[in-house]
Design an enzyme around this catalytic site. Structure first.
Site, short mmCIF file in Angstrom:
data_model
loop_
_atom_site.label_atom_id
_atom_site.label_comp_id
_atom_site.label_asym_id
_atom_site.label_seq_id
_atom_site.Cartn_x
_atom_site.Cartn_y
_atom_site.Cartn_z
N GLU A 59 3.61 -5.34 12.47
CA GLU A 59 2.66 -4.29 12.14
C GLU A 59 1.40 -4.70 11.08
O GLU A 59 1.89 -4.82 10.05
CB GLU A 59 3.33 -3.01 11.54
N ASN A 110 0.81 -1.15 0.12
CA ASN A 110 0.10 0.10 0.09
C ASN A 110 0.94 1.39 0.00
O ASN A 110 0.21 2.14 -0.51
CB ASN A 110 -0.97 0.19 1.15
N GLU A 137 7.26 0.81 16.27
CA GLU A 137 8.26 1.40 15.79
C GLU A 137 8.31 2.82 15.99
O GLU A 137 7.31 3.58 16.36
CB GLU A 137 8.01 1.15 14.14
N CYS A 163 -3.20 1.24 6.49
CA CYS A 163 -3.84 0.55 7.81
C CYS A 163 -4.37 1.50 8.64
O CYS A 163 -5.13 0.87 9.40
CB CYS A 163 -2.65 0.00 8.26
N GLY A 181 1.97 -5.90 7.16
CA GLY A 181 1.27 -6.49 6.40
C GLY A 181 -0.15 -7.14 7.16
O GLY A 181 -0.41 -6.46 8.03
N SER A 182 -0.80 -8.37 6.67
CA SER A 182 -1.91 -8.74 7.09
C SER A 182 -1.59 -9.76 8.35
O SER A 182 -0.77 -10.39 8.46
CB SER A 182 -2.72 -9.38 6.07
N GLN A 183 -2.90 -9.91 9.10
CA GLN A 183 -2.72 -10.43 10.45
C GLN A 183 -2.78 -11.85 9.86
O GLN A 183 -1.74 -12.77 10.61
CB GLN A 183 -4.12 -10.31 11.15
N PRO A 184 -3.41 -12.56 8.88
CA PRO A 184 -3.17 -14.17 8.53
C PRO A 184 -1.80 -14.28 8.34
O PRO A 184 -1.10 -15.32 8.66
CB PRO A 184 -4.16 -14.25 7.38
N THR A 185 -1.01 -13.45 7.43
CA THR A 185 0.46 -13.69 7.07
C THR A 185 1.16 -13.69 8.36
O THR A 185 2.17 -14.30 8.44
CB THR A 185 0.80 -12.79 6.32
N ALA A 186 0.88 -12.69 9.21
CA ALA A 186 1.61 -12.63 10.77
C ALA A 186 1.40 -13.94 11.31
O ALA A 186 2.57 -14.50 11.81
CB ALA A 186 1.23 -11.49 11.51
P1 NAD Z 1 0.26 -9.39 3.08
O1 NAD Z 1 0.04 -10.02 4.25
O2 NAD Z 1 -0.49 -10.30 2.21
O3 NAD Z 1 1.67 -9.31 2.69
C1 NAD Z 1 2.70 -8.46 3.13
C2 NAD Z 1 4.00 -8.91 2.77
O4 NAD Z 1 4.27 -10.19 3.28
C3 NAD Z 1 4.05 -9.12 1.15
O5 NAD Z 1 5.50 -8.71 1.03
C4 NAD Z 1 3.98 -10.76 1.11
O6 NAD Z 1 4.84 -11.09 -0.24
C5 NAD Z 1 4.56 -11.35 2.42
N1 NAD Z 1 4.27 -12.49 2.53
C6 NAD Z 1 2.97 -13.03 2.31
N2 NAD Z 1 3.08 -14.39 2.72
C7 NAD Z 1 3.88 -14.67 3.28
C8 NAD Z 1 4.57 -15.67 4.04
N3 NAD Z 1 3.90 -16.85 4.08
N4 NAD Z 1 5.94 -15.67 4.61
C9 NAD Z 1 6.37 -14.52 4.51
N5 NAD Z 1 6.05 -13.40 3.79
C10 NAD Z 1 4.91 -13.39 3.15
O7 NAD Z 1 -0.24 -8.11 3.37
P2 NAD Z 1 -0.79 -7.01 2.05
O8 NAD Z 1 -1.87 -7.41 1.38
O9 NAD Z 1 0.61 -6.75 1.42
O10 NAD Z 1 -0.72 -5.90 2.65
C11 NAD Z 1 -2.08 -5.38 3.39
C12 NAD Z 1 -2.09 -5.60 4.82
O11 NAD Z 1 -1.09 -4.82 5.48
C13 NAD Z 1 -3.19 -4.72 5.47
O12 NAD Z 1 -3.59 -5.80 6.59
C14 NAD Z 1 -2.95 -3.76 6.29
O13 NAD Z 1 -3.59 -3.16 7.02
C15 NAD Z 1 -1.39 -4.04 6.69
N6 NAD Z 1 -0.87 -2.90 6.80
C16 NAD Z 1 -0.26 -2.67 8.00
C17 NAD Z 1 0.67 -1.45 8.45
C18 NAD Z 1 1.04 -1.11 9.88
O14 NAD Z 1 1.91 -0.43 9.90
N7 NAD Z 1 0.15 -1.62 10.69
C19 NAD Z 1 1.00 -0.61 7.27
C20 NAD Z 1 0.54 -0.92 6.11
C21 NAD Z 1 -0.23 -2.09 5.67
#
Ligand code: NAD
Length: 537
Positions: A303, A205, A518, A337, A281-286
């Site tokens: 984050e 994003n 951060e 986010c 990134g997203s919560q499921p990836t985390a």
């Molecule tokens: P995402 O979780 O799909 O991907 C984020 C990153 O993780 C990408 O580089 C992706 O390739 C990588 N990734 C995906 N699966 C992985 C795995 N199994 N192992 C390691 N890395 C993996 O998220 P997105 O769709 O790219 O971004 C949107 C999300 O990010 C939203 O939930 C948004 O709220 C969040 N976000 C949070 C903040 C914050 O500071 N809290 C800032 C921006 C975006």
């Protein structure tokens, strides 16, 4: 017949060199829906090469003084700034955001990230306490996130390593001298090897903005890094690599490996020599990253997403509140986010607010990213556009009302952009708190407006989601503003404003919005190891 379109080909940046990959992923221009770029589809092999480069660069980089590292960071900032327009054009094309947003927010902030951490790294202090009755002094020291690896390594060391040696001239303190170790060459063994590699993973994003928010503090603290940007938006990270040599970043200090999460991302997260992962990134990836990294007990900063409430009391200044809440809901296509997606309005002003809010939303222009009058560009991908639209359909099926936007108003686009991923900002009302639109992160230009009666009630309802990232509170009653801000389960609360950031202070979320913070001190703490030393005197 039309001439074939020449695609932009990205390459990984490992050990200071651009290296092609065996396979590539298509990357789309969100404003047309056309493939315009090929992104390396890296995996274990490329991550392994990056680990080797980062490991070799670590002794030299970590032994530089903070002042020397800060100078390099400042030069990166200067070079980014000189390329601001080119980077903004690229970011807008790659992500779909308006050129205005890329020019005024994304790239200036990427520049600022390097300048900010170049400065803040010079001002950290550590703790010291006395225990006179035992004749002891305790103090702490911070070092990069190095781990010491012993025994057999799964690779062969074939190249010269650069190791710091104390120079005889005290004014130059440390100087890098090449060393070779014949025994290591032959056997692939080492007794102890420092390695301080940070793994950085960022979303699509705010591509360069968020990537540099991690790279800058990580290298300022003396680590070397392997960064993996989102496969959907890799171009500006690749452009950054082109500036690094000129800025004086030694080869291997910043390595960028492109590819998908499941391949490149997991190879990085599961690598035993990368002790730290900073992820946005997203919560499921985390969840997945936590699982994959668990056997190695890695240090994680997560984050994640949000379902951010705006709470608007009857004494709010609507002149400021309405336009700011439109912006907080729809800036960057709602793909921040921190964007507002639940608006709670006190009953006595509910109708008035709604009328003004919908009117203002209808003036929030959707257009091609290069249009200077556009407030919103295209969403990131077809799949994401479909996901966002599906939420609106579900809300409609539940009996909610769509007041403007998707399915209500008409979006007109130039012929060339008809296949682009555009949608209108959409306002939903008459929706239950339990609805998926009020509970799940949509991450698009969709916001829900509901009414409330009392302060206690709205705090409870605002807190009734799994996320806890950001909230806004609108009221002219100072006491109420403090009271409500304190009770909200949210890492950030803006009152009578939105998105005014102070980078020195902690940034991050509670509950499912993340773990860790951060910021100047918080990032430094994360990217360093702390040690307590006791001296008996
Ligand atoms: P995402 O979780 O799909 O991907 C984020 C990153 O993780 C990408 O580089 C992706 O390739 C990588 N990734 C995906 N699966 C992985 C795995 N199994 N192992 C390691 N890395 C993996 O998220 P997105 O769709 O790219 O971004 C949107 C999300 O990010 C939203 O939930 C948004 O709220 C969040 N976000 C949070 C903040 C914050 O500071 N809290 C800032 C921006 C975006």
């Amino acid at each position: 017949m039309a001439a074939p379109v020449e695609l932009l080909m990205l390459e990984n940046f490992i050990g200071g060199k651009f290296i092609p990959c065996n396979s590539y992923i298509d990357s789309y221009d969100p404003s047309t829906g056309e493939v315009y770029c090929k992104v390396p589809n890296s995996g274990k092999e490329e991550i392994e090469a990056a680990v080797q480069a980062a490991r070799e660069a670590f002794p030299g980089w970590s032994s530089r003084s903070p002042q020397e590292r800060a100078q390099v960071l400042s030069r990166v900032a200067d070079l980014l700034e000189q390329s601001l327009e080119e980077l903004a054009q690229a970011e807008s094309k790659d992500q779909g955001k308006t050129l205005t947003m890329a020019r005024t927010v994304d790239i200036p902030r990427a520049v600022h990230n390097f300048r900010f951490f170049a400065s803040s790294v010079l001002h950290h202090t550590t703790e010291c306490t006395q225990m006179d009755h035992l004749g002891c002094l305790h103090y702490t020291v911070r070092t990069p996130v190095g781990i010491v690896i012993s025994g057999n390594l799964p690779w062969k060391i074939t190249e010269k390593r650069m190791m710091p040696r104390i120079d005889s001239d005290p004014r130059t303190s440390k100087r890098l001298l090449p060393i070779t170790n014949k025994k290591k060459k032959k056997t692939g063994k080492t007794s102890a090897l420092d390695s301080g590699i940070a793994g950085l993973i960022s979303p699509w994003n705010l591509p360069l903005y968020l990537l540099t928010w991690k790279i800058a503090p990580a290298i300022a603290a003396g680590n070397t890094v392997i960064a993996k940007p989102s496969e959907l938006t890799s171009v500006t990270a690749w452009m950054l690599c082109k500036l690094l040599d000129k800025a004086g970043v030694p080869p291997g200090v910043i390595n960028i490996v492109f590819g998908t999460g499941p391949r490149a991302g997991e190879a990085l997260v599961s690598h035993p020599e990368v002790p730290l992962i900073s992820f946005t990134g997203s919560q499921p990836t985390a969840e997945r990253i936590t699982h994959v990294s668990a056997p190695h007990c890695k240090k994680l900063s997560l984050e994640l997403g949000g379902k951010n409430p705006a709470i608007i009391f009857e004494d709010a200044n609507l002149e400021e509140c309405v336009p700011t809440t439109v912006r907080s809901s729809f800036a960057n296509q709602g793909e921040i986010c921190l964007c507002t997606s639940r608006i709670f309005v006190q009953k006595s002003i509910y109708s008035e607010f709604l009328k003004r809010f919908v009117e203002a939303t209808r003036t929030w222009k959707v257009g091609v990213p290069s249009d200077p009058s556009a407030c919103m560009g295209a969403l990131i991908s077809k799949a994401h556009l479909e996901k966002v639209r599906s939420y609106i359909k579900r809300a409609h099926a539940e009996g909610a009302h769509i007041l403007c936007g998707e399915g209500v108003d008409k979006l007109s686009l130039p012929l060339r952009n008809q296949e682009g991923y555009f949608m209108l900002p959409t306002v939903i009302t008459d929706i239950k708190d339990e609805s998926c639109c009020m509970q799940e992160e949509i991450f698009g230009p969709v916001t829900c407006v509901v009414s409330f009666d009392t302060e206690e009630e709205v705090i409870r309802r605002a807190n009734s989601v799994k996320y806890g990232l950001a909230a806004t509170v609108w009221s002219s009653n100072v006491g109420r503003v403090h009271r409500v801000a304190k009770k909200l389960q949210s890492g950030l609360v803006w009152t009578n404003c939105w998105l005014i950031r102070e980078l020195n202070l902690p940034f991050g979320g509670m509950k499912s919005s993340g773990i860790g913070r951060e910021g100047a001190k918080d990032s430094h703490d994360f990217f360093t190891e702390i040690k307590t030393i006791t001296v008996k005197h």
